[in-house]
Design a protein around this motif. Structure first.
Motif, mmCIF file in Angstrom:
data_model
loop_
_atom_site.group_PDB
_atom_site.id
_atom_site.type_symbol
_atom_site.label_atom_id
_atom_site.label_comp_id
_atom_site.label_asym_id
_atom_site.label_seq_id
_atom_site.Cartn_x
_atom_site.Cartn_y
_atom_site.Cartn_z
ATOM 1 N N ILE A 55 49.009 52.370 33.934
ATOM 2 C CA ILE A 55 47.844 51.504 33.755
ATOM 3 C C ILE A 55 47.188 51.303 35.115
ATOM 4 N N CYS A 56 45.861 51.382 35.142
ATOM 5 C CA CYS A 56 45.090 51.171 36.365
ATOM 6 C C CYS A 56 44.101 50.032 36.141
ATOM 7 N N LEU A 57 44.208 49.004 36.941
ATOM 8 C CA LEU A 57 43.314 47.857 36.904
ATOM 9 C C LEU A 57 42.297 48.035 38.022
ATOM 10 N N THR A 58 41.008 48.169 37.674
ATOM 11 C CA THR A 58 39.995 48.493 38.679
ATOM 12 C C THR A 58 39.165 47.291 39.096
ATOM 13 N N ALA A 59 39.638 46.075 38.809
ATOM 14 C CA ALA A 59 38.993 44.850 39.259
ATOM 15 C C ALA A 59 40.086 43.881 39.696
ATOM 16 N N ALA A 60 39.710 42.931 40.551
ATOM 17 C CA ALA A 60 40.699 42.066 41.182
ATOM 18 C C ALA A 60 41.080 40.886 40.304
ATOM 19 N N ALA A 61 42.376 40.550 40.324
ATOM 20 C CA ALA A 61 42.898 39.425 39.555
ATOM 21 C C ALA A 61 43.951 38.698 40.388
ATOM 22 N N PRO A 62 44.172 37.402 40.109
ATOM 23 C CA PRO A 62 45.223 36.674 40.831
ATOM 24 C C PRO A 62 46.609 37.292 40.630
ATOM 25 N N PHE B 138 48.718 40.464 37.755
ATOM 26 C CA PHE B 138 48.560 41.373 36.628
ATOM 27 C C PHE B 138 48.571 40.560 35.324
ATOM 28 N N PRO B 139 47.565 40.748 34.464
ATOM 29 C CA PRO B 139 47.547 40.025 33.190
ATOM 30 C C PRO B 139 48.801 40.302 32.365
ATOM 31 N N GLU B 140 49.342 39.260 31.764
ATOM 32 C CA GLU B 140 50.561 39.404 30.968
ATOM 33 C C GLU B 140 50.416 40.431 29.842
ATOM 34 N N PRO B 141 49.260 40.474 29.135
ATOM 35 C CA PRO B 141 49.132 41.480 28.072
ATOM 36 C C PRO B 141 49.302 42.908 28.585
ATOM 37 N N LEU B 142 48.839 43.178 29.817
ATOM 38 C CA LEU B 142 48.986 44.523 30.370
ATOM 39 C C LEU B 142 50.452 44.816 30.698
#
Length: 220
Positions: A146-153, A155-159
């Motif tokens: 999985i690649c997250l291409t925007a910033a978050a505090p 990793f979202p739990e659903p991912l």
């Protein structure tokens, strides 16, 4: 561009990513106004154009993300943030005929732009969805990478729940504030690795600056 990245150590000659970057014409994913700059080391705005909106990332960032992920033949890959579609096209070349690429974009205008660019470039077998990528896509889970291409505090739990065991996920993690005097600027590009027992490990790859992740599990 690719020869330059090999000389500078961003890419290895003959690697899956180097071969993918040679095969995918970046100019097909650029807005018309920026086509002449397709191979410069800069990000460019994509629709809807705004000072804090989506971009097609600078080309050298793809080795930063995809190298640690070790995308390979047969991987099922989820990209959060379709953008121009260029990253999804690179991933499609890397996972091969037995793999699958799923990409989710929350902004309707950006989604239509990226989907059309992928179609015109011949990547009709990429599953491009409009929706809240911070929720992942449960019906297609689990995903090997999985690649997250925007910033978050974080990793979202659903991912995390949709990541295979073993599996890898990468993304910019940290503050999305634009006030460096208070919070510092940018985020750490973090590689999360889940082992076969579901135990998590993390390591920092690089310091980066990305726009905030939107959606139920994002910043805004």
């Amino acid at each position: 561009m690719i020869d330059r990245y090999i000389r500078e150590g961003y890419l290895e000659e003959g690697s899956k990513l180097a071969n993918a970057m040679r095969k995918v014409p970046r100019e097909l994913f650029m807005p018309d106004r920026y086509v002449e700059d397709s191979y410069s080391d800069d990000p460019f705005s994509i629709p809807p154009f705004s000072s804090r909106g989506q971009t097609i990332s600078a080309p050298y960032t793809y080795p930063l993300f995809y190298g640690p992920l070790e995308l390979g033949e047969g991987d099922k890959f989820l990209e959060i943030g379709t953008g121009s579609g260029y990253g999804a096209a690179l991933a499609r070349e890397m996972v091969g005929a037995e793999g699958k690429v799923v990409t989710v974009e929350i902004n309707p205008t950006t989604y239509r732009f990226g989907r059309e660019k992928l179609r015109k470039a011949g990547y009709d077998d990429i599953l491009a969805m409009e929706g809240d990528g911070s929720k992942g896509l449960p019906k297609e889970a689990p995903f090997d990478k999985i690649c997250l291409t925007a910033a978050a505090p974080d990793f979202p739990e659903p991912l995390k729940e949709q990541l295979a065991t073993p599996g890898k996920m990468i993304g910019p993690i940290g503050s999305t504030s634009r006030s460096p005097s208070v919070f510092g600027s940018g985020q750490d590009l973090i590689l999360l690795e889940m082992d076969a027992r579901g135990e998590e490990g993390r390591k920092t790859v690089e310091r980066v600056i990305y726009v905030p992740l939107r959606g139920a599990h994002g910043k805004v």
